[in-house]
Scaffold this active site. Structure first.
Site, PDB file in Angstrom:
ATOM      1  N   LYS A  19      47.539  35.160  28.083  1.00 58.14           N
ATOM      2  CA  LYS A  19      47.798  36.559  28.442  1.00 58.14           C
ATOM      3  C   LYS A  19      48.540  36.532  29.775  1.00 58.14           C
ATOM      4  CE  LYS A  19      46.991  39.993  30.434  1.00 58.14           C
ATOM      5  NZ  LYS A  19      48.015  40.700  31.246  1.00 58.14           N
TER       6      LYS A  19
ATOM      7  N   GLU B 167      43.806  38.750  51.841  1.00 57.54           N
ATOM      8  CA  GLU B 167      45.084  38.270  51.329  1.00 57.54           C
ATOM      9  C   GLU B 167      46.068  39.438  51.279  1.00 57.54           C
ATOM     10  OE1 GLU B 167      44.714  36.784  47.294  1.00 57.54           O
ATOM     11  OE2 GLU B 167      45.925  35.047  47.826  1.00 57.54           O
TER      12      GLU B 167
END
Ligand code: NAD
Length: 477
Positions: free
Chosen positions: A171, A379
């Protein structure tokens, strides 16, 4: 129009729904992918199971290696084509897109060579027994792939899974599917049997979630955000399915006063600028020894000011970010920095001819970032470098380990004892001394600790993750 790739055929989604493919360099749609549903995923798992039991389980390790080697050669032959696809889909400057295609070929080459070298042991046991261990494939493996390095992440996870004898259902990210759909065609051309590699495109909460829950998936490899990593683990836990997670980091680069700055500074810049900072192992925190703090920032500031951002095809220092929401995410971090009074040392420039509708962000160097600020903790996934000073070795270690992540660290010092002390004290999956990233390191085990995830990708180690160990005890007295 792009289709799913199931059992070596192009297949439309059962619902007929599609999603647009956007070029990050100008923000405009230029193609469509299938918006698949759980039913499409179910068909792909069926194809992978059929292949596993009809063909792949009885394909020898030597033959699996040969197929991977043929695929590696085909990827090399089509490297320019694949790079061009990835460049437009992901906004990668030409050099980066080409490097990604070469790395993909190298992953398949490495795992081609490794396929017939994965062997078990014979164990000493009681008199009258012989005991063997076998590394057996999990079966059908699921691979959920992000948008930042689709080809590289596909290579390291699908390459290792196939070498170890698994079949694969992939995916990709809804933002970056096109290169992988082409690689799957090349795999069919290389001779992989129908169902060995299947690709189903669509949205994460629809088809990605269906993959994580599907009872026919025997192992999941996920690279992406910690939030989705948690969802994948929860879904997999319902049926005790093993998972490998690579969830990014807030990796420190540590510059001691005896560092070779001529070597360190270009590496520090590259580690945050590469792929416009959208790299899980980006060196996004810079810890600098107090005596060289001002000098390093002055030198880095000059480099940052010279960096140019623009459309991927111009092959400048940075291309655009992947999508508008990622651009907004970076802007939010930078406006938080402004509110907190964090000083900006320097920024790069956007090329004059960059379309305003593209998702551009200039590289930005910030200084005196408080260690507890979100810019030092989270992040950003953009070209933003957070610098801070440290007093001594002890404080360097303390700061290096002061986030919830632990993926990679860079240590720059000529002192051999300090090199080893730092490598031991830093809590991360990889430590690089006087370099950062070792040029990609297909052969080098890669993965994190803490919220950076668990399990190892790359190198020989990944093969163990894609197998389960069986112990066979034979009594013959
Ligand atoms: P994400 O975690 O949402 O997406 C990664 C993959 O997971 C994609 O294929 C996505 O379709 C799929 N996914 C999303 N929701 C899912 C669900 N509920 N179940 C199963 N699969 C699902 O990452 P993103 O939104 O593309 O990026 C967000 C942040 O994640 C980035 O800003 C960055 O910090 C981080 N990220 C890290 C890496 C890495 O290499 N570690 C890569 C991409 C993104």
């Amino acid at each position: 129009m792009q289709f799913n790739f199931i059992a070596n055929a192009q297949v439309p989604s059962l619902s007929g729904r599609t999603l647009p493919v956007i070029d990050p360099s100008d923000g405009q749609p230029y193609d469509e992918i299938q918006r698949s549903s759980p039913a499409d995923l179910h068909d792909a798992v069926g194809a992978a199971q059929q292949c596993l039991y009809a063909t792949w389980r009885s394909t020898s390790a030597v033959e699996r290696g040969r197929l991977l080697y043929r695929l590696s050669q085909l990827v090399t032959e089509h490297a320019d084509e694949l790079a061009a696809i990835e460049q437009r889909d992901c906004g990668k400057p030409t050099r980066q897109a080409r490097a990604d295609a070469q790395a993909l070929a190298r992953y398949f080459e490495f795992y081609a060579g490794a396929a017939d070298k994965l062997h078990g042991e014979t164990l000493p046991y009681q008199q009258g027994y012989s005991v063997l261990t076998w590394h057996e494939p999990h079966g059908v493996t699921g691979h959920v792939i992000p948008w930042n390095y689709p080809m590289q992440i596909f290579g390291r996870s699908v390459g290792a899974a196939l070498a170890a004898g698994n079949t694969c259902v992939v995916k990709p990210s809804e933002d970056a599917c096109l290169s992988l759909l082409r690689v799957a065609e090349l795999a069919a051309q290389a001779g992989f049997p129908a169902g060995a590699i299947n690709i189903v495109t669509g949205l994460g909460h629809e088809v990605g979630d269906a993959l994580a829950r599907h009872p026919g998936i025997d192992h999941i490899s996920f690279t992406g955000s910690p939030t989705v990593g948690t969802l994948i683990q929860q879904a997999a836990a319902e049926r005790h399915c093993p998972v490998t997670l690579e969830l990014g980091g807030k990796s420190p680069q540590i510059l001691f006063e005896d560092a070779d700055l001529d070597r360190a500074i270009p590496a520090v810049v590259n580690a945050i600028v590469q792929n416009a900072g959208q790299t899980c192992s980006a060196g996004s925190r810079l810890l600098i020894a107090q005596p060289i703090y001002e000098d390093v920032l002055a030198r880095l500031g000059k480099v940052f000011e010279s960096l140019r951002v623009g459309p991927a095809a111009l092959d400048l220092d940075l291309g655009p970010l992947i999508r508008a929401s990622q651009q907004q995410r970076v802007w939010d971090f930078l406006s938080d920095a402004q509110v907190a009074g964090i000083p900006m040392v320097a920024q790069g420039q956007i090329a004059d001819d960059a379309p305003e509708s593209g998702f551009y962000q200039v590289p930005t160097l910030l200084r005196d970032v408080p260690p507890d600020h979100r810019l030092a903790q989270e992040e950003v996934f953009g070209p933003v470098l957070a610098a801070m000073p440290f007093r001594d070795d002890e404080q360097a270690v303390e700061l290096a380990n002061a986030t919830r992540f632990g993926l990679v660290a860079g240590v720059w010092t000529r002192d051999g004892g300090r090199q080893l002390r730092m490598a031991r004290a830093i809590h991360s999956g990889q430590v690089f001394i006087n370099n950062y990233g070792a040029g990609g390191g297909v052969e080098l085990p890669f993965g994190g600790v803490k919220s950076s995830g668990y399990g190892r990708e790359k190198g020989f180690e990944a093969l163990y993750g894609f197998t389960t160990l069986k112990t066979v005890a034979i009594r013959h007295d």
